[in-house]
Design an enzyme around this catalytic site. Structure first.
Site, PDB file in Angstrom:
ATOM      1  N   GLU A  87      57.956  38.977  52.430  1.00  0.00           N
ATOM      2  CA  GLU A  87      57.045  39.718  52.554  1.00  0.00           C
ATOM      3  C   GLU A  87      57.181  41.239  52.263  1.00  0.00           C
ATOM      4  O   GLU A  87      58.416  41.572  52.671  1.00  0.00           O
ATOM      5  CB  GLU A  87      56.359  39.699  53.923  1.00  0.00           C
ATOM      6  CG  GLU A  87      55.606  38.485  54.190  1.00  0.00           C
ATOM      7  CD  GLU A  87      55.122  38.379  55.653  1.00  0.00           C
ATOM      8  OE1 GLU A  87      54.828  39.230  56.367  1.00  0.00           O
ATOM      9  OE2 GLU A  87      54.704  37.320  56.131  1.00  0.00           O
ATOM     10  N   ARG A 101      57.272  22.364  73.286  1.00  0.00           N
ATOM     11  CA  ARG A 101      58.304  22.335  74.200  1.00  0.00           C
ATOM     12  C   ARG A 101      57.743  21.610  75.400  1.00  0.00           C
ATOM     13  O   ARG A 101      56.873  21.611  75.699  1.00  0.00           O
ATOM     14  CB  ARG A 101      59.199  23.360  74.430  1.00  0.00           C
ATOM     15  CG  ARG A 101      59.899  24.024  73.057  1.00  0.00           C
ATOM     16  CD  ARG A 101      60.302  25.548  73.647  1.00  0.00           C
ATOM     17  NE  ARG A 101      59.516  26.394  74.210  1.00  0.00           N
ATOM     18  CZ  ARG A 101      59.857  27.271  74.877  1.00  0.00           C
ATOM     19  NH1 ARG A 101      61.167  27.650  75.228  1.00  0.00           N
ATOM     20  NH2 ARG A 101      58.976  28.077  75.683  1.00  0.00           N
ATOM     21  N   GLY A 152      51.633  28.832  73.942  1.00  0.00           N
ATOM     22  CA  GLY A 152      52.201  30.038  74.435  1.00  0.00           C
ATOM     23  C   GLY A 152      51.050  30.994  74.670  1.00  0.00           C
ATOM     24  O   GLY A 152      50.014  30.724  74.637  1.00  0.00           O
ATOM     25  N   ARG A 153      51.611  32.267  74.392  1.00  0.00           N
ATOM     26  CA  ARG A 153      50.503  33.323  74.838  1.00  0.00           C
ATOM     27  C   ARG A 153      49.145  33.262  73.637  1.00  0.00           C
ATOM     28  O   ARG A 153      48.293  33.853  73.898  1.00  0.00           O
ATOM     29  CB  ARG A 153      51.188  34.791  75.049  1.00  0.00           C
ATOM     30  CG  ARG A 153      51.837  35.355  73.743  1.00  0.00           C
ATOM     31  CD  ARG A 153      52.633  36.386  74.042  1.00  0.00           C
ATOM     32  NE  ARG A 153      53.299  36.669  72.740  1.00  0.00           N
ATOM     33  CZ  ARG A 153      52.542  37.627  71.722  1.00  0.00           C
ATOM     34  NH1 ARG A 153      51.354  38.142  72.176  1.00  0.00           N
ATOM     35  NH2 ARG A 153      53.005  38.047  70.395  1.00  0.00           N
ATOM     36  N   ILE A 154      49.513  32.810  72.589  1.00  0.00           N
ATOM     37  CA  ILE A 154      48.432  33.045  71.861  1.00  0.00           C
ATOM     38  C   ILE A 154      47.811  31.519  71.551  1.00  0.00           C
ATOM     39  O   ILE A 154      46.468  31.483  71.490  1.00  0.00           O
ATOM     40  CB  ILE A 154      49.177  33.441  70.163  1.00  0.00           C
ATOM     41  CG1 ILE A 154      49.608  34.797  70.250  1.00  0.00           C
ATOM     42  CG2 ILE A 154      48.055  33.208  69.171  1.00  0.00           C
ATOM     43  CD1 ILE A 154      50.300  35.352  68.931  1.00  0.00           C
ATOM     44  N   ARG A 195      54.744  32.093  61.506  1.00  0.00           N
ATOM     45  CA  ARG A 195      55.827  32.533  60.686  1.00  0.00           C
ATOM     46  C   ARG A 195      55.685  31.426  59.637  1.00  0.00           C
ATOM     47  O   ARG A 195      55.837  30.229  59.972  1.00  0.00           O
ATOM     48  CB  ARG A 195      57.082  32.625  61.573  1.00  0.00           C
ATOM     49  CG  ARG A 195      57.127  33.992  62.469  1.00  0.00           C
ATOM     50  CD  ARG A 195      57.004  35.187  61.629  1.00  0.00           C
ATOM     51  NE  ARG A 195      57.181  36.242  62.668  1.00  0.00           N
ATOM     52  CZ  ARG A 195      56.401  36.863  63.166  1.00  0.00           C
ATOM     53  NH1 ARG A 195      55.059  36.596  62.893  1.00  0.00           N
ATOM     54  NH2 ARG A 195      56.459  38.073  63.929  1.00  0.00           N
ATOM     55  N   HIS A 217      49.237  38.847  56.111  1.00  0.00           N
ATOM     56  CA  HIS A 217      49.847  39.002  57.430  1.00  0.00           C
ATOM     57  C   HIS A 217      49.299  40.265  58.095  1.00  0.00           C
ATOM     58  O   HIS A 217      49.657  41.310  58.701  1.00  0.00           O
ATOM     59  CB  HIS A 217      51.372  39.400  57.431  1.00  0.00           C
ATOM     60  CG  HIS A 217      51.994  39.009  58.509  1.00  0.00           C
ATOM     61  ND1 HIS A 217      53.537  38.985  58.647  1.00  0.00           N
ATOM     62  CD2 HIS A 217      51.745  38.876  59.976  1.00  0.00           C
ATOM     63  CE1 HIS A 217      53.857  38.663  59.829  1.00  0.00           C
ATOM     64  NE2 HIS A 217      53.005  38.463  60.437  1.00  0.00           N
ATOM     65  N   THR A 226      49.261  31.289  61.221  1.00  0.00           N
ATOM     66  CA  THR A 226      49.316  32.824  61.629  1.00  0.00           C
ATOM     67  C   THR A 226      50.646  33.212  62.354  1.00  0.00           C
ATOM     68  O   THR A 226      50.753  34.375  62.688  1.00  0.00           O
ATOM     69  CB  THR A 226      47.902  33.302  62.269  1.00  0.00           C
ATOM     70  OG1 THR A 226      48.189  32.635  63.652  1.00  0.00           O
ATOM     71  CG2 THR A 226      47.009  32.780  61.500  1.00  0.00           C
TER      72      THR A 226
END
Length: 327
Positions: A265, A175, A153-155, A236, A285, A234
């Site tokens: 957290e 996916r 995805g975007r990261i 979840r 985090h 990094t």
């Protein structure tokens, strides 16, 4: 509007350019972290708008029911920490920009920093020097190592580019839509999730946490990894089956981990199993925690407050509440 901001640990938001967008509002910023419902309800009793910093505080029905003046919750990104049904029932608008197509370069940078720090044993080397012992061992180089990216995805896309710049062959899985995007961008796509785990020398997780991805990384996946491999998370913590990572690291497959996210957290228990392992590098985090990233993110969050006040709410998660908004 009376605006309350929770969990700004270092009072950073006031120092950012975007904070000027709240100049018309009465703003209260809380710098400590509180979980007690009674204490939170006392703090927020006058709040009309609540700003959340990602998922630092759980916002559930028992708290929401004690905030009769609250009209808006404004934040950015996903919202598993917010009871959306309770907000809708109580007439509270939830605005959250999901920033499609906007990469978090801060998170991508930390991801690669963790890869470098773990492969070159930086924490151990730094501690050795501070203790007067000079070098503490021999690390490994990333060049030529296979970088597996689970979630394009975007990261994940940015991390892939960083990997190419470091001379790492990149292997993608995710996916069907992610696989198609990766192929269109010229990347190699794994034949299966199993192959991704078996082949990767460094494997980085970049999936959103939704029901379909919760515990998507199993103990069997981890057992397929090389004894020399590194897994980086990094994204979840619940992407990984509960307890599987610690057990796998103790068993030696993979050989190491670099972790920025945890089941609970903030993580304040110094006896947490991950903190007890020598083959794990842990950070609190901080993937998205840079001044530049925060100014970008909270510009959106504060725009949502001003839009709500102007009668044109943005990025509304529970749009049905607008048909019968309270107060």
């Amino acid at each position: 509007m009376r605006v309350s901001i929770l969990d700004d640990y270092f009072d950073t938001l006031r120092t950012l350019p975007c904070f000027g967008k709240l100049s018309r509002h009465e703003v209260t910023v809380w710098n400590d972290h509180v979980e007690d419902t009674e204490m939170l309800s006392e703090r927020l009793h006058a709040a009309e708008a609540l700003v959340l910093i990602r998922e630092r505080t759980q916002i559930r029905a028992p708290l929401l029911e004690r905030l009769p003046r609250l009209k808006l919750i404004s934040q950015r990104s996903v919202y598993p920490h917010i009871d959306i049904d309770a907000c809708t029932r109580l007439g509270i608008v939830v605005s959250s920009s999901l920033h499609p197509g906007t990469p978090s370069h801060a998170t991508a940078e930390l991801t690669f920093a963790l890869m470098l720090a773990a492969s070159r044993q930086l924490p151990r080397q730094i501690e050795s020097l501070r203790a007067g012992r000079w070098q503490a061992g021999v690390g490994t180089t990333l060049r030529g190592k296979v970088l597996g990216i689970f979630g394009y995805g975007r990261i994940g896309r940015v991390v892939a580019e960083y990997g190419r710049a470091f001379g790492m062959p990149v292997l993608i899985w995710g996916r069907a839509e992610s696989q198609a995007r990766a192929r269109a961008d010229g990347w190699t796509v794994a034949q299966s999730q199993q192959q991704l785990f078996e082949t990767s020398d460094v494997l980085s997780l970049h999936l959103r946490l939704v029901e379909a991805t919760r515990h998507i990384v199993t103990a069997s996946d981890l057992a397929r990894m090389k004894p020399s491999a590194l897994i980086v998370n990094t994204s979840r913590a619940p992407l990984i089956e509960p307890g599987a990572l610690v057990a796998a690291l103790k068993a030696g497959r993979p050989g190491g981990a670099a972790v920025d996210v945890y089941e609970d957290e903030p993580l304040l228990d110094v006896k947490h199993p991950l903190l007890q392992l020598d083959n794990v590098l842990c950070t609190p985090h901080i993937g998205y925690v840079t001044r530049e990233e925060w100014d970008l993110q909270f510009s959106d969050v504060f725009d949502q407050i001003n839009a709500f006040e102007a009668g044109s709410p943005l990025n509304v998660v529970n749009a049905q509440v607008l048909r019968g908004r309270k107060r």
